[in-house]
Design a protein around this motif. Structure first.
Motif, mmCIF file in Angstrom:
data_model
loop_
_atom_site.group_PDB
_atom_site.id
_atom_site.type_symbol
_atom_site.label_atom_id
_atom_site.label_comp_id
_atom_site.label_asym_id
_atom_site.label_seq_id
_atom_site.Cartn_x
_atom_site.Cartn_y
_atom_site.Cartn_z
ATOM 1 N N SER A 1 0.801 -1.225 0.000
ATOM 2 C CA SER A 1 0.000 0.000 0.000
ATOM 3 C C SER A 1 0.836 1.278 0.000
ATOM 4 O O SER A 1 0.333 2.351 -0.354
ATOM 5 N N GLY B 1 -3.983 1.984 -4.680
ATOM 6 C CA GLY B 1 -5.041 2.753 -4.044
ATOM 7 C C GLY B 1 -5.750 2.002 -2.943
ATOM 8 O O GLY B 1 -6.017 2.540 -1.871
ATOM 9 N N LYS C 1 -3.790 8.969 -5.169
ATOM 10 C CA LYS C 1 -4.426 8.281 -4.051
ATOM 11 C C LYS C 1 -5.519 9.116 -3.397
ATOM 12 O O LYS C 1 -6.559 8.574 -2.993
ATOM 13 N N LYS D 1 -8.335 9.238 -5.893
ATOM 14 C CA LYS D 1 -8.710 7.876 -6.305
ATOM 15 C C LYS D 1 -8.900 7.780 -7.818
ATOM 16 O O LYS D 1 -9.730 6.992 -8.303
#
Length: 467
Positions: A375, A381, A398, A401
């Motif tokens: 991550s 994401g 991120k 998104k």
């Protein structure tokens, strides 16, 4: 005994030409056939497959569509099929045969709240049977008159026929195939990462589940007969609903007299770390459909399993001039394949004997944790999943998104394959969001296999971001 032809003998160049000239591949842009050699898989053993050029891969897709549950090359399944075909290969499902009766009994043992099993040959067909049951009862059962509509969830997939596509919440899978069957209505998906209500769990009132009632009221409660869902959304992005989701959904269905249909085509037979995906939740479906892992795809087979009282509604006196044809007037040619049900018996025996559902739970938890360790990479994401069934969503930003492009996704997938690992992705399903890797190795996977899979993904993403 006459010598048999070795149908597996081949000339590699002849097969490559034949693949290009004669074969219509599934769900793949046709232009690539003309410009690039396509993969031809020739061998499989356990989690490993080999292509026609001799390249070996770890198959983290269980045969490409998450269905070879016990791994490739199981001799005991092949032997069971061989022996059965010499005894009896086929007789129509208008009568019984020994392995079909035995496997129906096994399914009821595994689904003790249900009572009857109808066999067919694919997940699409299994779902069609459920829809036809709902629709016929809306005509012949006085207590269900007019309740013919089916509700389905955004991002869920229920099959490739026009009827099953009518109940599918994936726009690209449906594009250009309409008009679709009348009497299907959609309600919102359950992915917290991209909440359709722009809320955050747990302070969201589980509106994704409660929204079902608004659709029921809009369509008319007296017209709704069934609601079909995947326990965990598969091809729509590996979506694991929160624990409260299904009890709310079931309470709504019960209140309005709607049959809850669980599509276990992908999740069943241990994929999620329970034998059935719905067992991850406090829910009791009225019907369960299944395929894929049913026989570990050694033979084509599917089933629609219903509560006994649903079956009983079709009992009628054939001499009755008004109700004599109120039985379920349906047939599936390949529902009578004895080789398929014996394959299912042996595959299920292996799952139980080797404790593969528990392995899916334990190794699956390790896979999820290992993927979540990625991550920190700038493109990762969201990671989600349950059992040996995980998804990793790739994004450009991120915070926003924003998904990467499909072209970028294609490049990354190629880089993973170059590391000797085959993984899956959302494919021709979600406009602008076919950027979710999926991981579904056979239930025999070890932690060492998971390390190899995750390492390949990590290397591919790092190579992409540095290029």
């Amino acid at each position: 005994m006459q010598a048999t032809v070795d149908w597996n003998a081949y000339d590699a160049e002849e097969m490559v030409r034949g693949d290009r000239d004669y074969l219509w591949h599934h769900i793949k842009p046709h232009k690539v056939f003309q410009s690039a050699e396509q993969m031809i898989v020739v061998e499989g053993k356990g989690l490993r497959v080999k292509d026609i050029r001799g390249r070996e891969y770890l198959d983290a897709t269980s045969g490409g569509v998450w269905s070879v549950m016990v791994g490739h090359g199981r001799e005991s399944i092949a032997k069971a099929i061989y022996d059965q075909l010499l005894t009896l290969g086929y007789y129509a499902g208008t009568v019984g045969n020994i392995p079909t009766i035995k496997f129906a009994a096994k399914l009821i043992e595994l689904l003790p709240n249900l009572g009857k099993v109808y066999f067919s040959n694919s997940g699409s067909e299994a779902n069609e049977k459920a829809f036809k049951i709902v629709r016929q009862l809306s005509k012949i059962d006085p207590g269900r008159k007019g309740k013919y509509k089916i509700l389905f969830r955004d991002r869920d997939y229920h099959g490739t026929t026009i009827g099953a596509l009518s109940a599918t919440g994936q726009l690209q899978r449906k594009q250009d195939f309409g008009p679709f069957a009348e009497g299907f209505a959609e309600f919102p998906h359950a992915l917290c990462y991209r909440c359709p209500f722009d809320k955050s769990y747990p302070g969201c009132n589980i509106d994704c589940a409660r929204s079902l009632e608004a659709v029921i009221r809009k369509e008319g409660p007296d017209t709704i007969g069934g609601c079909i869902v995947e326990p965990i959304t598969a091809g729509g992005g590996i979506i694991v609903p929160v624990p409260e989701y299904y009890p709310i959904l079931q309470e709504i269905c019960n209140r309005y007299g709607i049959y809850l249909i669980m599509d276990e085509v992908v999740c069943g037979f241990g994929r999620t770390g329970k034998f059935w995906g719905f067992e991850q939740y406090d829910v009791d479906p009225d019907m369960v459909t299944m395929a894929k892992g049913l026989a570990s795809s050694y033979m084509p087979l599917s089933a629609t399993v219903t509560r006994q009282d649903i079956y009983d509604k079709f009992l009628c006196d054939p001499a009755d001039p008004e109700k004599g044809i109120n039985y379920f007037r349906d047939i599936s040619t390949y529902g009578g394949c004895a080789g398929a049900t014996v394959a299912a018996l042996e595959s299920t025996r292996i799952i139980e004997a080797e404790n593969l559902v528990e392995n899916s739970r334990v190794v699956g938890a390790y896979m999820l944790e290992s993927l979540q360790a990625l991550s920190d990479l700038p493109m990762v994401g969201h990671v989600r999943g349950k059992g040996l069934f995980c998804g990793l969503e790739l994004v450009k930003d991120k915070a926003a998104k924003t998904p990467i492009t499909e072209a970028e996704m294609g490049r990354i997938m190629g880089m993973v394959a170059a590391e000797g690992v085959l993984i899956g992705r959302t494919n021709s399903s979600l406009p602008g969001n076919n950027t979710i890797m999926n991981f579904a190795p056979a239930l025999i996977a070890t932690k060492a296999d998971i390390d190899e899979i995750v390492s390949a993904v990590k290397k591919a993403i790092e190579k992409f971001t540095s290029s």
